[in-house]
Design a protein around this motif. Structure first.
Motif, mmCIF file in Angstrom:
data_model
loop_
_atom_site.group_PDB
_atom_site.id
_atom_site.type_symbol
_atom_site.label_atom_id
_atom_site.label_comp_id
_atom_site.label_asym_id
_atom_site.label_seq_id
_atom_site.Cartn_x
_atom_site.Cartn_y
_atom_site.Cartn_z
ATOM 1 N N LEU A 61 -6.276 -31.210 6.253
ATOM 2 C CA LEU A 61 -6.420 -32.438 7.032
ATOM 3 C C LEU A 61 -5.915 -33.649 6.253
ATOM 4 N N ALA A 62 -6.182 -33.690 4.956
ATOM 5 C CA ALA A 62 -5.729 -34.809 4.127
ATOM 6 C C ALA A 62 -4.210 -34.850 4.052
ATOM 7 N N THR A 63 -3.590 -33.693 3.928
ATOM 8 C CA THR A 63 -2.128 -33.634 3.857
ATOM 9 C C THR A 63 -1.502 -34.199 5.125
ATOM 10 N N ARG A 96 11.630 -28.200 -1.580
ATOM 11 C CA ARG A 96 11.711 -27.445 -2.834
ATOM 12 C C ARG A 96 10.490 -27.690 -3.718
ATOM 13 N N LEU A 97 9.896 -28.890 -3.631
ATOM 14 C CA LEU A 97 8.695 -29.168 -4.418
ATOM 15 C C LEU A 97 7.527 -28.334 -3.904
ATOM 16 N N VAL A 98 7.392 -28.243 -2.591
ATOM 17 C CA VAL A 98 6.309 -27.442 -2.013
ATOM 18 C C VAL A 98 6.461 -25.981 -2.411
ATOM 19 N N TRP A 99 7.670 -25.434 -2.249
ATOM 20 C CA TRP A 99 7.885 -24.022 -2.564
ATOM 21 C C TRP A 99 7.742 -23.744 -4.053
ATOM 22 N N ALA A 148 0.660 -27.582 -0.726
ATOM 23 C CA ALA A 148 1.180 -28.602 0.186
ATOM 24 C C ALA A 148 0.504 -29.943 -0.071
ATOM 25 N N PHE A 149 -0.815 -29.906 -0.316
ATOM 26 C CA PHE A 149 -1.512 -31.161 -0.594
ATOM 27 C C PHE A 149 -1.047 -31.771 -1.919
ATOM 28 N N LEU A 150 -0.961 -30.956 -2.968
ATOM 29 C CA LEU A 150 -0.539 -31.472 -4.274
ATOM 30 C C LEU A 150 0.884 -32.022 -4.215
ATOM 31 N N VAL A 154 1.930 -35.893 -5.067
ATOM 32 C CA VAL A 154 2.992 -36.285 -6.003
ATOM 33 C C VAL A 154 4.049 -37.121 -5.285
ATOM 34 N N ALA A 155 4.363 -36.769 -4.043
ATOM 35 C CA ALA A 155 5.374 -37.511 -3.283
ATOM 36 C C ALA A 155 4.927 -38.949 -3.049
#
Length: 335
Positions: A61-63, A96-99, A148-150, A154-155
């Motif tokens: 939910l936060a993401t 690419r960051l998520v993966w 995905a949240f992390l 970072v983004a």
């Protein structure tokens, strides 16, 4: 450029529905299997175990909330009119960051389960449900959501400030709050950290709580977390705060540079309308040239603009949010 969806009613996206499915597998599937096979339910042995699925759902939910707030921040900051190429802000998180984070997280959890803990030990400690949770639910259910949240964190904290600096977003010196039109971005940075802070608080409670509650609810808990756990929590806390601080620093550098360069330019233009700009004794301060007064008035607007995208209230909230996880961890560790 993303469209502003801030007025729409928030709906659950694919990530949240995926988290709901993972929670259903863990709470209904695995706990149902334990019940049918005569085993004690995990959350009966340790009620704080329920924080796991709550954190997972909260992370999803936060993401999705941060994505919506990102759209709204861009719209309210009017970024499109303040940059030459608005497409630089299309998309919040690089795939690419998520993966990358998913790959690292999945690899780490599988190695931890198979090599360090080993499948026989997992089975002896909790049966087939524990093995399934460590080999399937955690690496392929929890890791994608938390990654995905992390990545989104970072983004927001790092990539967005760097984009703003790289795109040389013009400050809004007519902003009534004197934040250069950057308050929506500052609010987004604060919100992202607050979401992570909630996760750190939940982790501290789940880690130290069982030891504190030993015997109170009729179940046996693990020994008190040792130095390694305390050090790991502190490292994660320092890293999360450091990432946020870096993003704020990048925004500050961008705002300070733009402000300084414009002040130099306005000062030069104002002095061009004075006969002897470097001789204060010959300057008619009571009746300066009209063009000089115009530029000096503009200088007042620029000078009044702050060099950080935050008000005093926002700074206070951030300070409290920064200290809360570590303060709670120290309190729980001392009990």
């Amino acid at each position: 450029m993303r469209s502003d969806r801030s007025t729409e009613t928030p709906t659950w996206g694919p990530l949240t529905w995926f988290a709901v499915a993972v929670v259903a597998v863990e709470l209904v599937g695995l706990q149902g299997y334990r019940l049918l096979t005569g085993q004690v339910l995990t959350f009966v042995q340790n009620p704080l175990w329920l924080l796991r699925p709550l954190v997972l759902l909260g992370a999803a939910l936060a993401t999705e909330s941060l994505y919506r707030r990102y759209d709204r921040a861009l719209a309210r900051s009017n970024i499109e009119a303040r940059v030459d190429d608005p497409s630089q802000f299309d998309g919040l998180v690089p795939d690419r960051l998520v993966w990358l984070l998913i790959g690292l997280g999945t690899g780490f959890t599988l190695v931890n389960a198979v090599v360090i803990l080993t499948v026989p030990q997992l089975y002896d400690a909790g049966g087939a449900t524990r093995v399934f949770r460590f080999l399937v639910v955690t690496p392929f259910g929890y890791v994608p959501v938390l990654a995905a949240f992390l990545a989104t964190y970072v983004a927001v904290e790092v990539l967005l400030p760097r984009r703003i600096a790289a795109a040389d977003v013009t400050l809004d010196y007519l902003d009534p709050e004197q934040l250069g039109g950057m308050r929506p971005v500052g609010e987004l940075v604060k919100l992202a950290y607050y979401y992570l802070m909630v996760g750190l608080v939940a982790y501290a409670v789940a880690t130290y709580g069982p030891h504190i509650l030993t015997g109170a609810l009729g179940y046996s808990a693990l020994d008190a977390p040792g130095l390694a756990v305390n050090a790991a929590f502190t490292a994660v806390w320092v890293l999360s705060v450091g990432i946020m601080a870096y993003g704020i620093y990048v925004l500050h550098q961008h705002m300070a540079r733009q402000k300084r360069e414009l002040l130099y330019d306005l000062d030069r233009r104002a002095r061009d309308h004075v006969d002897a700009p470097w001789d204060i004794r010959s300057f008619d301060a009571l009746n300066p040239p009209s063009e000089y007064r115009r530029y000096r008035k503009q200088v007042e607007f620029v000078t009044g603009t702050k060099e950080y995208p935050a008000t005093f209230t926002m700074w206070t909230q951030l300070v409290v949010g920064v200290m809360m996880p570590k303060a709670l961890q120290l309190l729980l560790a001392a009990v």
